[in-house]
Enzyme design. Structure first.
Site, PDB file in Angstrom:
ATOM      1  N   GLY A 158      19.394 -61.185  17.536  1.00 50.99           N
ATOM      2  CA  GLY A 158      18.950 -60.152  16.594  1.00 50.99           C
ATOM      3  C   GLY A 158      18.453 -58.890  17.277  1.00 50.99           C
ATOM      4  O   GLY A 158      17.777 -58.068  16.651  1.00 50.99           O
ATOM      5  N   PRO A 195       8.386  -8.264   2.294  1.00 52.16           N
ATOM      6  CA  PRO A 195       7.028  -7.832   2.622  1.00 52.16           C
ATOM      7  C   PRO A 195       6.983  -7.124   3.964  1.00 52.16           C
ATOM      8  O   PRO A 195       7.847  -7.326   4.815  1.00 52.16           O
ATOM      9  CB  PRO A 195       6.245  -9.146   2.681  1.00 52.16           C
ATOM     10  CG  PRO A 195       7.263 -10.202   2.906  1.00 52.16           C
ATOM     11  CD  PRO A 195       8.551  -9.712   2.344  1.00 52.16           C
ATOM     12  N   ASP A 239       0.809  -1.214   0.000  1.00 55.43           N
ATOM     13  CA  ASP A 239       0.000   0.000   0.000  1.00 55.43           C
ATOM     14  C   ASP A 239       0.849   1.274   0.000  1.00 55.43           C
ATOM     15  O   ASP A 239       0.401   2.326  -0.414  1.00 55.43           O
ATOM     16  CB  ASP A 239      -0.909   0.030   1.244  1.00 55.43           C
ATOM     17  CG  ASP A 239      -1.779  -1.206   1.310  1.00 55.43           C
ATOM     18  OD1 ASP A 239      -2.023  -1.795   0.238  1.00 55.43           O
ATOM     19  OD2 ASP A 239      -2.198  -1.573   2.421  1.00 55.43           O
ATOM     20  N   SER A 258      20.858 -58.790  29.014  1.00 56.15           N
ATOM     21  CA  SER A 258      20.172 -58.675  30.311  1.00 56.15           C
ATOM     22  C   SER A 258      19.509 -59.992  30.717  1.00 56.15           C
ATOM     23  O   SER A 258      18.284 -60.117  30.703  1.00 56.15           O
ATOM     24  CB  SER A 258      19.157 -57.523  30.301  1.00 56.15           C
ATOM     25  OG  SER A 258      18.358 -57.518  29.139  1.00 56.15           O
TER      26      SER A 258
END
Lengths: 644, 297
Positions: free
Chosen positions: A484, A124, A45, A553
């Protein structure tokens, strides 16, 4: 198709007629042109894009094909009527932006006159684009602030001025635009100018120049206005061409952040970088930060021959007299006036991400050529960019500007941003998304005593985990060696990481070599091993992480102990169940073979017991299924439990 | 410092940042004047080392012959590794601008070929010689421009770039396109070529060359693959090129400029921008932006 406004002859006015016959003289003259980077602030503007378009147009930098394209676009999207070029369209680059009629990013524009080359950062003006303006301002030496003569100073004028001052821009041009719409009224201009000077001085902006302009007609842009004879100052373009913004390149204490070590052969070792401040000559004594070792400069090497002197902004390679260990991130500096090296700072931080910043979260901080881990430990206050009032804040949102304390995991050499942009400006990068999420300007270092320590953070585990939308927990993979566990845990972790979850894994490899280096494999040591792993896991859960623990564990009691450390639902026991024969057959690390040969006493499954879980949260048949399928079962369980 | 010194220093800084932070960078070498400047800057940035990355030329097989000669000569003179990549699938399909049209040809032989090469060699950073003044969508592109694993550019999701700090962090398979000449203009490029005596392809200088006029553009008949329309006969005209690409897609301008100062003189007095000679830009309003999103440089 709109009519062209009177097209100037398309010869840049800075190009003399003689160019056709004597280009070489012209080129020689051009080589000494200086350079100015500036930012324009204001909204659509205010006619900001129009002003930039006008500058390009008046400098004859628009070519016929660009004008033809502008003419087409003006007819399609334009807002200035059929007979005028809509200059704003020229500088609104992306299609979406053109269609919406707004500028949403930073665009860089180029033009030059006989005296100077200019780079304009066009950003802007609305508050939601504060980050864009900050970005554009970071490289600008001057700001052109637009105000509408009819409206005078607005909230956004104050906001823009604050950002300009925050980013260290000391020269502001207040372009009072749309003078044509106030009948070229001198009083209106002078009132706005006086108000603005008053405000700018409070922000410490000492160099203010006010110019009455009309971008649509070009009055006082590059052409002196006939309709405002009362104004005797420079036109905007004259001012931009002549204003002195840069300080002398040789001034200030020497700083060279090392970018790259240049080592083509054993005979040559140079340190490449761009001089952030000051001048350097062979023979100068220099200090290396942060190590604080000293030496002297022996050569300044360039492909065009060694230099006698180099100064601010030059990209050079230094050879030093002594063999000192120097790497990227170090700063070579004047011995007399050294930068500080610190790991605690007070700084202004601008947040640039839609994802909020929480104190205590770790980000990557890039400053100069250093990259370190950093966290905001304390938000002192947030600045209301419209009123400049201070307010308390617990976290930062997009476009927030705050004053914070930061803590780094390594000291970095720095200068205050107000003394040196290159040595005091930093960016913050998100560790997961790799996005640049914030930037900051160092004010001063904090002494450790006055620092707020990590432990006192009032951010709890849910806050930490919440930012990655996850529930912290421990996935405890137990099973024989070779079953695994680590393979499956790795796959699960990769899947989680890909979803943006924050994880950590603990296994024999990263725990036994460090934290538990003093432990062997007796039953007592196994118990202590698991106790420590349990405690570390608890801290990881406190940190909000999904923690993957892969340990044999073997004993129920220790697994129960680990479970007891966590809150309900946080401990997820995954029994990776593969028969001994299969594990022994796989033997990925050759351990069973050694154990059978008697070289590894107390090996689980051979001469030490494994106690299978009685009620694991998940029981994987790891003797049969593919690891991918088993990992998928774990992910399914995590979803079902609301962990992810 | 003069404006050219500042631009030079900035470009060198950018190149060093890339080499210090990436594992496997490459420099896209398109043989044109911008590539010539970029290569010259790379020689400066790492001296006395050689630039620690190879050059990559994506050869569409439709480049001017003089470009290929120049490319091979320069790489040999500077003793730099040069990778030439051709989309062999495209060649097998007989791809060309005459048979398939400029858009398809460019897509297959340039954009797709580039992606193939980047994937094959696993480059994590690629230098390009694009300038922000060339085209509107380029004006907003970052100097370090992030690309996804499929090489796409998202103009709405770019990383803010502040000061001279460049964020080089990427995940596996992602990459960064780096534009060290972002802040140079066409005039800066020519001035620098003049100041530094940088060799450029002779096609930039006027010479009598066989051309035909098509759709308002002067197209040089560089080899016998160019099908002539009925009644079309190549004419010898004194022409030069402002930009270089595939010869069937690059329009020449009539000119008498045979020296660098003369070329610069003509440029200063020019009435059209340089990309005007490129057929690809005129396909659609924002075709460059669309092409860039797909992975075009």
């Amino acid at each position: 198709m709109p009519q062209s406004p009177t097209l100037p002859e398309n010869v840049p006015e800075n190009v003399p007629e003689s160019v056709a016959t004597d280009v070489e003289t012209y080129l020689q003259a051009q080589q000494d042109k200086s350079f100015l980077r500036f930012i324009t602030c204001g909204s659509v503007d205010d006619g900001k894009s129009t002003l930039i378009g006008r500058l390009l147009y008046d400098c004859k930098l628009l070519f016929e094909d660009q004008l033809a394209s502008l003419s087409r676009d003006s007819a399609r999207f334009g807002t200035t009527g059929a007979d005028n070029f809509d200059f704003a369209l020229l500088v609104d680059g992306l299609t979406a932006e053109r269609e919406q009629g707004i500028t949403i990013d930073v665009a860089y524009r180029f033009f030059s006159t006989g005296r100077r080359k200019f780079i304009v950062a066009d950003t802007p003006g609305h508050e939601q684009y504060t980050r864009n303006m900050v970005t554009g301002a970071s490289t600008a030496e001057l700001a052109v602030l637009l105000v509408d003569a009819r409206k005078g100073l607005l909230t956004q004028t104050f906001r823009h001025s604050y950002i300009v001052s925050l980013l260290g821009i000391r020269h502001v041009v207040l372009a009072v635009n749309k003078m044509d719409l106030v009948d070229w009224d001198r009083a209106a201009f002078e009132e706005i100018s006086a108000d603005y000077r008053d405000f700018a001085s409070k922000l410490g902006i000492d160099q203010v120049t006010c110019i009455p302009v009309a971008a649509t007609t070009g009055d006082n842009v590059s052409r002196r206005s006939d309709t405002m004879p009362w104004y005797s100052g420079s036109t905007l373009l004259e001012h931009l061409e002549t204003v002195q913004v840069a300080q002398d390149e040789a001034d200030g204490p020497f700083r060279l952040p090392v970018q790259w070590v240049n080592r083509p052969s054993l005979e040559f070792r140079g340190f490449s970088g761009t001089i952030a401040r000051g001048a350097v000559r062979p023979g100068d004594a220099v200090a290396i930060l942060p190590s604080a070792q000293t030496t002297t400069v022996s050569r300044i090497v360039t492909i065009d021959g060694d230099l006698e002197v180099a100064s601010t902004g030059q990209a050079v390679t230094l050879v030093l007299a002594d063999e000192i260990d120097i790497s990227r991130g170090d700063v070579i500096a004047s011995t007399e006036d050294r930068p500080e090296a610190a790991d605690q700072f007070a700084a202004h931080v601008v947040w640039m991400s839609e994802q909020a910043m929480l104190p205590g979260r770790s980000y990557i901080l890039q400053i100069g050529t250093s990259s370190v881990n950093a966290q905001v430990t304390n938000i002192k206050h947030k600045v209301n960019v419209n009123t400049l009032e201070h307010a308390a804040a617990t976290h930062l949102e997009l476009n927030d500007i705050t004053f914070c304390n930061l803590s780094l995991d390594h000291p970095v050499p720095f200068d205050a941003y107000s003394d040196n942009r290159e040595m005091g400006g930093f960016i913050l990068v998100d560790r997961l998304s790799n996005a640049t999420v914030g930037c900051g300007m160092i004010d001063f270092a904090l002494r450790r005593a006055s620092n707020i320590h990590w432990q006192s953070m009032k951010v709890d585990k849910m806050a930490r985990a919440g930012t990655a939308s996850q529930k912290p927990c421990v996935l405890w993979f137990t099973g024989l060696s070779g079953a695994g566990k680590s393979t499956i845990a790795d796959m699960v972790e990769q899947r989680l990481h890909a979803m943006g979850k924050q994880t950590m894994s603990l296994d024999g490899d990263n725990v036994r070599h460090g934290l538990n280096r003093d432990l062997g494999f007796t039953d007592e040591d196994r118990v202590e091993n698991i106790r420590r792993v349990g405690e570390v896991s608890k801290l990881m859960v406190e940190a909000g992480l999904i923690t993957l623990v892969s340990f044999i564990s073997p004993f129920r009691s220790e697994r129960r102990l680990a479970r007891g450390l966590m809150d309900d639902d946080e401990f997820i026991e995954v029994f990776v169940d593969a028969p001994l024969e299969i594990c022994e057959d796989r033997d990925p690390k050759g351990l069973y073979k050694k154990a059978r040969a008697g070289e590894l006493p107390n090996f689980t499954g051979i001469d030490s017991a494994y106690e299978p879980p009685e009620a694991p949260e998940l029981h994987l048949n790891a003797g049969a299924g593919a690891p991918e399928a088993l990992a998928e079962q774990v992910v399914v369980l995590l979803r079902a439990r609301g962990v992810i | 410092m003069s404006h050219l010194q500042r631009l030079e220093s900035e470009s060198i800084h950018i190149m060093r940042e890339v080499v210090a932070q990436f594992h496997n960078p490459v420099m896209l070498y398109s043989i044109g004047k911008d590539s010539s400047v970029m290569l010259h800057l790379a020689m400066k940035a790492f001296h006395p080392s050689k630039p620690p990355f190879p050059l990559l030329h994506v050869d569409t097989t439709w480049k001017f012959r003089e470009m290929i000669e120049f490319r091979d000569r320069r790489a040999a003179e500077l003793r730099i590794d040069l990778i030439v990549h051709i989309n062999t699938e495209g060649v097998a399909q007989g791809m060309g601008p005459f048979s398939h049209g400029s858009a398809t040809h460019t897509d297959v032989m340039k954009t797709e070929a580039l992606k193939q090469a980047l994937n094959t060699y696993g480059f994590d950073a690629a230098f390009g010689g694009a300038r922000r003044d060339e085209e509107k969508s380029r004006a907003k592109e970052r100097i370090f421009s992030f690309r996804t694993t499929t090489h796409r550019w998202d103009p709405k999701n770019q990383r803010p770039e502040l000061w001279n700090l460049y964020n080089s962090r990427i995940d596996k398979g992602e990459s960064i396109r780096v534009f060290p000449l972002s802040n140079w203009t066409e005039l800066d490029i020519w001035q620098y070529i003049y100041q530094e005596s940088i060799p450029v392809v002779p096609l930039y200088f006027a010479k009598r060359r066989p051309v035909v006029e098509r759709d308002g553009a002067l197209i040089m008949v560089d080899d016998d693959r160019m099908p002539l329309e009925p009644g079309e006969t190549p004419q010898e005209k004194s022409v030069r090129f402002r930009t270089l690409g595939c010869y069937p897609l690059t329009g020449a301008v009539e000119s008498q400029a045979t020296t660098l100062p003369e070329v610069i003189g003509e440029m200063l007095l020019a009435k059209t921008s340089e990309r005007q000679g490129r057929v690809i830009d005129r396909d659609a309003g924002a075709s460059m932006e669309a092409k860039k999103q797909e992975g075009y440089f």
